[in-house]
Design a protein around this motif. Structure first.
Motif, PDB file in Angstrom:
ATOM      1  N   SER A 195       0.856  -1.184   0.031  1.00  0.00           N
ATOM      2  CA  SER A 195       0.000   0.113  -0.024  1.00  0.00           C
ATOM      3  C   SER A 195       0.949   1.322  -0.023  1.00  0.00           C
ATOM      4  N   VAL A 196       0.234   2.554  -0.378  1.00  0.00           N
ATOM      5  CA  VAL A 196       0.996   3.666  -0.395  1.00  0.00           C
ATOM      6  C   VAL A 196       1.478   3.958   1.012  1.00  0.00           C
ATOM      7  N   GLY A 197       2.645   4.584   0.951  1.00  0.00           N
ATOM      8  CA  GLY A 197       3.439   5.223   2.372  1.00  0.00           C
ATOM      9  C   GLY A 197       4.099   3.873   3.111  1.00  0.00           C
ATOM     10  N   GLN A 198       4.453   2.623   2.516  1.00  0.00           N
ATOM     11  CA  GLN A 198       4.642   1.746   3.193  1.00  0.00           C
ATOM     12  C   GLN A 198       6.048   1.398   2.570  1.00  0.00           C
ATOM     13  N   TYR A 199       7.138   1.195   3.444  1.00  0.00           N
ATOM     14  CA  TYR A 199       8.452   0.890   2.933  1.00  0.00           C
ATOM     15  C   TYR A 199       8.432  -0.634   2.445  1.00  0.00           C
ATOM     16  N   THR A 200       9.326  -1.046   1.478  1.00  0.00           N
ATOM     17  CA  THR A 200       9.334  -2.265   0.851  1.00  0.00           C
ATOM     18  C   THR A 200      10.076  -3.434   1.669  1.00  0.00           C
ATOM     19  N   ILE A 201      10.060  -4.550   1.197  1.00  0.00           N
ATOM     20  CA  ILE A 201      10.807  -5.605   1.969  1.00  0.00           C
ATOM     21  C   ILE A 201      11.719  -6.076   0.887  1.00  0.00           C
ATOM     22  N   HIS A 210      13.223  -8.376  -1.699  1.00  0.00           N
ATOM     23  CA  HIS A 210      12.922  -9.468  -2.290  1.00  0.00           C
ATOM     24  C   HIS A 210      13.802 -10.441  -2.199  1.00  0.00           C
ATOM     25  N   TYR A 211      15.257 -10.388  -2.060  1.00  0.00           N
ATOM     26  CA  TYR A 211      16.283 -11.286  -2.187  1.00  0.00           C
ATOM     27  C   TYR A 211      16.591 -11.622  -0.692  1.00  0.00           C
ATOM     28  N   ASN A 212      16.863 -10.551   0.311  1.00  0.00           N
ATOM     29  CA  ASN A 212      17.445 -10.877   1.537  1.00  0.00           C
ATOM     30  C   ASN A 212      16.019 -11.084   2.423  1.00  0.00           C
ATOM     31  N   ASN A 213      14.985 -10.826   1.946  1.00  0.00           N
ATOM     32  CA  ASN A 213      13.758 -11.194   2.895  1.00  0.00           C
ATOM     33  C   ASN A 213      13.863 -10.039   4.470  1.00  0.00           C
ATOM     34  N   THR A 214      14.340  -8.654   4.375  1.00  0.00           N
ATOM     35  CA  THR A 214      14.668  -7.937   5.198  1.00  0.00           C
ATOM     36  C   THR A 214      14.043  -6.688   4.898  1.00  0.00           C
ATOM     37  N   ARG A 215      13.926  -5.873   5.778  1.00  0.00           N
ATOM     38  CA  ARG A 215      13.088  -4.443   5.812  1.00  0.00           C
ATOM     39  C   ARG A 215      14.401  -3.688   5.207  1.00  0.00           C
ATOM     40  N   SER A 216      13.958  -2.804   4.262  1.00  0.00           N
ATOM     41  CA  SER A 216      14.810  -2.139   3.303  1.00  0.00           C
ATOM     42  C   SER A 216      15.201  -1.097   4.177  1.00  0.00           C
ATOM     43  N   ILE A 217      16.685  -0.706   4.170  1.00  0.00           N
ATOM     44  CA  ILE A 217      17.412   0.237   4.667  1.00  0.00           C
ATOM     45  C   ILE A 217      17.397   1.507   3.530  1.00  0.00           C
ATOM     46  N   ASN A 218      16.700   1.557   2.414  1.00  0.00           N
ATOM     47  CA  ASN A 218      16.706   2.676   1.668  1.00  0.00           C
ATOM     48  C   ASN A 218      15.237   3.267   1.866  1.00  0.00           C
ATOM     49  N   PHE A 219      15.046   4.285   2.893  1.00  0.00           N
ATOM     50  CA  PHE A 219      13.834   4.866   3.096  1.00  0.00           C
ATOM     51  C   PHE A 219      13.437   6.048   2.105  1.00  0.00           C
ATOM     52  N   GLU A 220      13.815   5.837   0.804  1.00  0.00           N
ATOM     53  CA  GLU A 220      13.018   6.387  -0.355  1.00  0.00           C
ATOM     54  C   GLU A 220      12.266   5.294  -1.099  1.00  0.00           C
ATOM     55  N   ASN A 221      12.198   4.070  -0.634  1.00  0.00           N
ATOM     56  CA  ASN A 221      11.597   2.949  -1.152  1.00  0.00           C
ATOM     57  C   ASN A 221      10.283   2.751  -0.704  1.00  0.00           C
ATOM     58  N   TYR A 222       9.299   3.551  -1.219  1.00  0.00           N
ATOM     59  CA  TYR A 222       7.747   3.372  -0.933  1.00  0.00           C
ATOM     60  C   TYR A 222       7.254   4.399  -2.007  1.00  0.00           C
ATOM     61  N   HIS A 223       6.047   4.134  -2.316  1.00  0.00           N
ATOM     62  CA  HIS A 223       4.835   4.529  -3.040  1.00  0.00           C
ATOM     63  C   HIS A 223       4.159   5.889  -2.455  1.00  0.00           C
ATOM     64  N   GLY A 224       4.276   6.868  -3.300  1.00  0.00           N
ATOM     65  CA  GLY A 224       3.541   8.115  -3.007  1.00  0.00           C
ATOM     66  C   GLY A 224       2.455   8.180  -4.007  1.00  0.00           C
ATOM     67  N   ILE A 225       1.245   9.125  -3.644  1.00  0.00           N
ATOM     68  CA  ILE A 225       0.294   9.131  -4.643  1.00  0.00           C
ATOM     69  C   ILE A 225       1.011  10.312  -5.628  1.00  0.00           C
ATOM     70  N   TYR A 226       0.672  10.246  -6.982  1.00  0.00           N
ATOM     71  CA  TYR A 226       1.444  10.955  -7.907  1.00  0.00           C
ATOM     72  C   TYR A 226       0.572  11.621  -8.843  1.00  0.00           C
ATOM     73  N   ASN A 227       0.692  12.848  -9.038  1.00  0.00           N
ATOM     74  CA  ASN A 227       0.016  13.800 -10.093  1.00  0.00           C
ATOM     75  C   ASN A 227       0.657  13.686 -11.370  1.00  0.00           C
ATOM     76  N   LEU A 228       0.202  12.712 -12.273  1.00  0.00           N
ATOM     77  CA  LEU A 228       1.099  12.293 -13.613  1.00  0.00           C
ATOM     78  C   LEU A 228       0.991  13.533 -14.442  1.00  0.00           C
ATOM     79  N   LYS A 229      -0.426  14.385 -14.104  1.00  0.00           N
ATOM     80  CA  LYS A 229      -0.467  15.574 -15.279  1.00  0.00           C
ATOM     81  C   LYS A 229       0.506  16.514 -14.695  1.00  0.00           C
TER      82      LYS A 229
END
Length: 264
Positions: free
Chosen positions: A145-151, A153-172
Protein backbone atom coordinates in the motif's frame (compact mmCIF):
# COMPACT_ATOMS: atom_id res chain seq x y z
CA UNK A 1 1.33 -6.28 8.38
CA UNK A 2 4.90 -7.54 7.74
CA UNK A 3 7.99 -6.58 9.72
CA UNK A 4 10.96 -8.20 7.97
CA UNK A 5 10.18 -11.31 5.98
CA UNK A 6 7.52 -12.34 3.45
CA UNK A 7 7.42 -15.73 5.17
CA UNK A 8 5.61 -13.97 8.02
CA UNK A 9 2.51 -13.99 5.82
CA UNK A 10 -0.04 -16.72 6.55
CA UNK A 11 -3.57 -16.88 5.18
CA UNK A 12 -4.90 -17.31 8.70
CA UNK A 13 -3.41 -13.93 9.64
CA UNK A 14 -5.45 -12.02 7.04
CA UNK A 15 -7.73 -9.45 8.63
CA UNK A 16 -10.74 -8.06 6.74
CA UNK A 17 -11.69 -4.51 7.70
CA UNK A 18 -14.11 -1.85 6.42
CA UNK A 19 -12.69 0.63 3.93
CA UNK A 20 -12.71 3.52 6.40
CA UNK A 21 -10.74 1.49 8.94
CA UNK A 22 -8.17 0.55 6.32
CA UNK A 23 -7.75 4.21 5.33
CA UNK A 24 -7.15 5.07 8.98
CA UNK A 25 -4.62 2.23 9.19
CA UNK A 26 -2.71 3.59 6.18
CA UNK A 27 -2.57 7.04 7.75
CA UNK A 28 -1.40 5.63 11.09
CA UNK A 29 1.31 3.43 9.56
CA UNK A 30 2.62 5.79 6.88
CA UNK A 31 6.45 5.58 6.76
CA UNK A 32 6.42 3.27 9.77
CA UNK A 33 9.95 2.03 10.48
CA UNK A 34 8.79 -1.17 12.21
CA UNK A 35 6.46 -2.84 9.70
CA UNK A 36 4.58 -2.41 6.40
CA UNK A 37 0.95 -2.96 5.44
CA UNK A 38 0.10 -5.05 2.40
CA UNK A 39 -3.29 -5.45 0.74
CA UNK A 40 -4.11 -9.14 0.16
CA UNK A 41 -5.72 -9.72 -3.25
CA UNK A 42 -8.33 -12.42 -2.66
CA UNK A 43 -9.73 -14.87 -5.19
CA UNK A 44 -13.43 -14.15 -4.63
CA UNK A 45 -13.22 -10.48 -3.70
CA UNK A 46 -14.43 -7.84 -6.11
CA UNK A 47 -11.77 -5.28 -6.94
CA UNK A 48 -10.74 -2.44 -9.21
CA UNK A 49 -8.69 -2.84 -12.36
CA UNK A 50 -5.04 -2.37 -11.43
CA UNK A 51 -1.57 -2.55 -12.95
CA UNK A 52 1.91 -2.90 -11.47
CA UNK A 53 4.18 -1.09 -13.95
CA UNK A 54 7.95 -1.25 -13.51
CA UNK A 55 11.30 -0.67 -15.25
CA UNK A 56 9.91 2.53 -16.80
CA UNK A 57 12.27 5.19 -18.12
CA UNK A 58 10.04 8.20 -17.46
CA UNK A 59 6.49 9.49 -16.95
CA UNK A 60 5.98 9.80 -20.71
CA UNK A 61 6.28 6.01 -21.13
CA UNK A 62 3.75 5.47 -18.34
CA UNK A 63 1.34 7.96 -19.93
CA UNK A 64 1.63 6.13 -23.25
CA UNK A 65 0.79 2.81 -21.56
CA UNK A 66 -2.27 4.31 -19.84
CA UNK A 67 -3.51 6.07 -22.98
CA UNK A 68 -3.10 2.92 -25.06
CA UNK A 69 -4.94 0.85 -22.44
CA UNK A 70 -7.81 3.34 -22.35
CA UNK A 71 -8.10 3.22 -26.17
CA UNK A 72 -7.87 -0.58 -26.18
CA UNK A 73 -10.57 -0.87 -23.51
CA UNK A 74 -12.98 1.52 -25.23
CA UNK A 75 -12.57 -0.09 -28.65
CA UNK A 76 -13.21 -3.57 -27.23
CA UNK A 77 -16.02 -2.87 -24.75
CA UNK A 78 -17.54 0.24 -26.37
CA UNK A 79 -17.41 2.27 -23.15
CA UNK A 80 -14.74 4.08 -21.15
CA UNK A 81 -12.63 2.49 -18.43
CA UNK A 82 -13.02 5.68 -16.42
CA UNK A 83 -10.63 7.68 -14.21
CA UNK A 84 -7.50 6.34 -12.57
CA UNK A 85 -5.05 7.12 -9.79
CA UNK A 86 -1.27 6.68 -9.96
CA UNK A 87 1.24 5.93 -7.23
CA UNK A 88 4.96 6.20 -7.91
CA UNK A 89 7.91 4.84 -5.99
CA UNK A 90 10.09 7.63 -4.60
CA UNK A 91 13.10 5.38 -5.15
CA UNK A 92 14.74 5.45 -8.58
CA UNK A 93 16.78 2.34 -9.44
CA UNK A 94 20.48 2.44 -10.29
CA UNK A 95 19.47 2.06 -13.93
CA UNK A 96 17.37 5.27 -13.62
CA UNK A 97 14.13 3.30 -13.94
CA UNK A 98 10.84 4.00 -12.18
CA UNK A 99 8.02 1.92 -10.68
CA UNK A 100 4.29 2.78 -10.62
CA UNK A 101 0.92 1.38 -9.57
CA UNK A 102 -2.13 2.39 -11.62
CA UNK A 103 -5.65 1.79 -10.26
CA UNK A 104 -8.76 2.47 -12.37
CA UNK A 105 -11.51 3.58 -10.00
CA UNK A 106 -14.81 3.22 -11.91
CA UNK A 107 -15.53 -0.53 -12.03
CA UNK A 108 -15.39 -3.56 -9.75
CA UNK A 109 -14.52 -7.01 -11.14
CA UNK A 110 -13.40 -10.43 -10.01
CA UNK A 111 -9.67 -11.14 -9.87
CA UNK A 112 -10.17 -13.71 -12.67
CA UNK A 113 -11.54 -11.00 -14.99
CA UNK A 114 -8.94 -8.38 -14.07
CA UNK A 115 -6.19 -10.90 -14.79
CA UNK A 116 -7.60 -11.86 -18.19
CA UNK A 117 -8.22 -8.21 -19.10
CA UNK A 118 -4.61 -7.19 -18.49
CA UNK A 119 -3.35 -10.33 -20.22
CA UNK A 120 -5.47 -9.53 -23.27
CA UNK A 121 -4.07 -6.00 -23.35
CA UNK A 122 -0.43 -7.14 -23.14
CA UNK A 123 -0.94 -9.87 -25.75
CA UNK A 124 -2.35 -7.28 -28.14
CA UNK A 125 0.23 -4.66 -27.19
CA UNK A 126 3.35 -6.72 -26.57
CA UNK A 127 5.48 -3.58 -26.80
CA UNK A 128 4.51 -3.00 -23.14
CA UNK A 129 5.40 -6.49 -21.92
CA UNK A 130 8.71 -5.25 -20.48
CA UNK A 131 6.83 -2.96 -18.12
CA UNK A 132 3.60 -4.62 -16.96
CA UNK A 133 3.85 -7.28 -14.25
CA UNK A 134 1.59 -10.18 -15.27
CA UNK A 135 2.40 -12.14 -12.12
CA UNK A 136 0.74 -9.77 -9.64
CA UNK A 137 -2.72 -11.26 -10.26
CA UNK A 138 -2.23 -14.49 -8.36
CA UNK A 139 -4.55 -15.45 -5.51
CA UNK A 140 -3.49 -14.00 -2.13
CA UNK A 141 -0.91 -11.80 -3.83
CA UNK A 142 0.53 -9.15 -1.50
CA UNK A 143 0.19 -5.62 -2.88
CA UNK A 144 2.13 -2.98 -0.96
CA UNK A 145 0.00 0.00 0.00
CA UNK A 146 0.94 3.66 -0.31
CA UNK A 147 3.36 5.05 2.24
CA UNK A 148 4.73 1.62 3.21
CA UNK A 149 8.43 0.77 3.02
CA UNK A 150 9.45 -2.23 0.95
CA UNK A 151 10.74 -5.65 1.95
CA UNK A 152 13.96 -6.71 0.21
CA UNK A 153 12.95 -9.43 -2.27
CA UNK A 154 16.32 -11.14 -2.15
CA UNK A 155 17.27 -10.99 1.51
CA UNK A 156 13.74 -10.83 2.99
CA UNK A 157 14.70 -7.96 5.27
CA UNK A 158 13.27 -4.49 5.71
CA UNK A 159 14.78 -2.01 3.31
CA UNK A 160 17.32 0.43 4.68
CA UNK A 161 16.52 2.69 1.73
CA UNK A 162 13.86 4.98 3.12
CA UNK A 163 12.97 6.39 -0.28
CA UNK A 164 11.63 2.99 -1.32
CA UNK A 165 7.89 3.54 -0.90
CA UNK A 166 4.98 4.55 -3.13
CA UNK A 167 3.45 8.00 -2.91
CA UNK A 168 0.32 9.23 -4.70
CA UNK A 169 1.48 10.91 -7.88
CA UNK A 170 -0.04 13.67 -10.01
CA UNK A 171 0.93 12.41 -13.45
CA UNK A 172 -0.42 15.48 -15.25
CA UNK A 173 1.68 17.88 -13.16
CA UNK A 174 4.55 15.38 -12.73
CA UNK A 175 4.76 15.71 -8.95
CA UNK A 176 3.87 13.86 -5.76
CA UNK A 177 0.86 15.12 -3.83
CA UNK A 178 1.67 17.24 -0.79
CA UNK A 179 0.72 16.08 2.70
CA UNK A 180 -2.23 18.49 2.93
CA UNK A 181 -3.63 17.10 -0.36
CA UNK A 182 -3.81 13.47 0.84
CA UNK A 183 -7.54 13.28 1.57
CA UNK A 184 -9.33 10.10 2.63
CA UNK A 185 -11.00 10.03 -0.80
CA UNK A 186 -7.67 10.11 -2.60
CA UNK A 187 -6.24 7.37 -0.36
CA UNK A 188 -9.34 5.24 -0.95
CA UNK A 189 -8.83 5.46 -4.72
CA UNK A 190 -5.47 3.70 -4.34
CA UNK A 191 -6.98 0.75 -2.44
CA UNK A 192 -7.73 -2.03 -4.93
CA UNK A 193 -10.52 -3.61 -2.89
CA UNK A 194 -12.16 -0.34 -1.80
CA UNK A 195 -15.15 -0.71 -4.10
CA UNK A 196 -17.92 1.02 -2.15
CA UNK A 197 -18.33 3.63 -4.90
CA UNK A 198 -17.57 1.42 -7.92
CA UNK A 199 -19.98 0.25 -10.62
CA UNK A 200 -20.62 -3.40 -11.44
CA UNK A 201 -18.70 -4.53 -14.52
CA UNK A 202 -21.19 -6.56 -16.59
CA UNK A 203 -19.21 -7.15 -19.80
CA UNK A 204 -17.58 -10.54 -20.39
CA UNK A 205 -13.78 -10.73 -20.44
CA UNK A 206 -12.48 -13.58 -22.64
CA UNK A 207 -10.06 -16.11 -21.13
CA UNK A 208 -6.51 -15.66 -22.41
CA UNK A 209 -4.07 -18.36 -23.46
CA UNK A 210 -1.82 -19.39 -20.56
CA UNK A 211 0.78 -20.61 -23.07
CA UNK A 212 1.17 -17.17 -24.61
CA UNK A 213 1.22 -15.54 -21.16
CA UNK A 214 4.03 -17.91 -20.13
CA UNK A 215 6.02 -16.83 -23.17
CA UNK A 216 5.52 -13.17 -22.24
CA UNK A 217 6.57 -13.77 -18.62
CA UNK A 218 9.61 -15.84 -19.60
CA UNK A 219 10.64 -13.33 -22.22
CA UNK A 220 10.41 -10.46 -19.75
CA UNK A 221 12.58 -12.32 -17.22
CA UNK A 222 15.27 -12.77 -19.84
CA UNK A 223 15.08 -9.11 -20.82
CA UNK A 224 15.31 -7.89 -17.23
CA UNK A 225 18.58 -9.77 -16.77
CA UNK A 226 20.14 -7.57 -19.44
CA UNK A 227 20.87 -3.86 -19.37
CA UNK A 228 18.38 -1.85 -21.42
CA UNK A 229 19.76 0.54 -24.03
CA UNK A 230 19.19 4.28 -23.92
CA UNK A 231 16.82 4.04 -26.89
CA UNK A 232 13.70 2.28 -25.60
CA UNK A 233 11.66 2.89 -28.77
CA UNK A 234 14.17 0.93 -30.87
CA UNK A 235 14.30 -1.81 -28.24
CA UNK A 236 10.52 -2.04 -28.21
CA UNK A 237 10.29 -2.43 -32.00
CA UNK A 238 13.01 -5.10 -32.15
CA UNK A 239 11.60 -6.99 -29.21
CA UNK A 240 8.07 -6.83 -30.60
CA UNK A 241 9.19 -8.41 -33.88
CA UNK A 242 10.90 -11.23 -32.01
CA UNK A 243 7.97 -11.72 -29.67
CA UNK A 244 5.47 -11.84 -32.55
CA UNK A 245 7.60 -14.53 -34.19
CA UNK A 246 7.49 -16.56 -30.99
CA UNK A 247 3.72 -16.21 -30.75
CA UNK A 248 3.26 -17.12 -34.43
CA UNK A 249 5.42 -20.20 -33.95
CA UNK A 250 3.29 -21.27 -31.01
CA UNK A 251 0.11 -20.70 -33.03
CA UNK A 252 1.49 -22.77 -35.91
CA UNK A 253 2.26 -25.64 -33.53
CA UNK A 254 -1.30 -25.54 -32.16
CA UNK A 255 -2.73 -25.60 -35.70
CA UNK A 256 -0.53 -28.56 -36.67
CA UNK A 257 -1.53 -30.53 -33.58
CA UNK A 258 -5.19 -29.80 -34.29
CA UNK A 259 -4.84 -31.07 -37.86
CA UNK A 260 -3.15 -34.27 -36.67
CA UNK A 261 -5.95 -34.90 -34.18
CA UNK A 262 -8.64 -34.28 -36.80
CA UNK A 263 -6.95 -36.61 -39.31
CA UNK A 264 -6.69 -39.40 -36.73
Amino acid sequence: NISNDYSEFRTNTIITVPTNDFIDLLKDTRLNLESSVFEVIGKTNLMKIYMDIEYVANDQVLQKIIDTFKDFFEKYFRFSVGPYVVTKNHYISKKKLHSYHVVFTKFKLRLFDVRNLIRMFVIRHAEFNDYIDLQCYSVDNLFRSVGQYTIDHYNNTRSINFENYHGIYNLKEKRFYDEDELSDKLLEETVIQAIDHCEEFTAKVPIQSQAIVNILIGYKKNRCNNVKSSSPDIDIQNDLILLKNLVLALFAMVVMLTIVVVVK
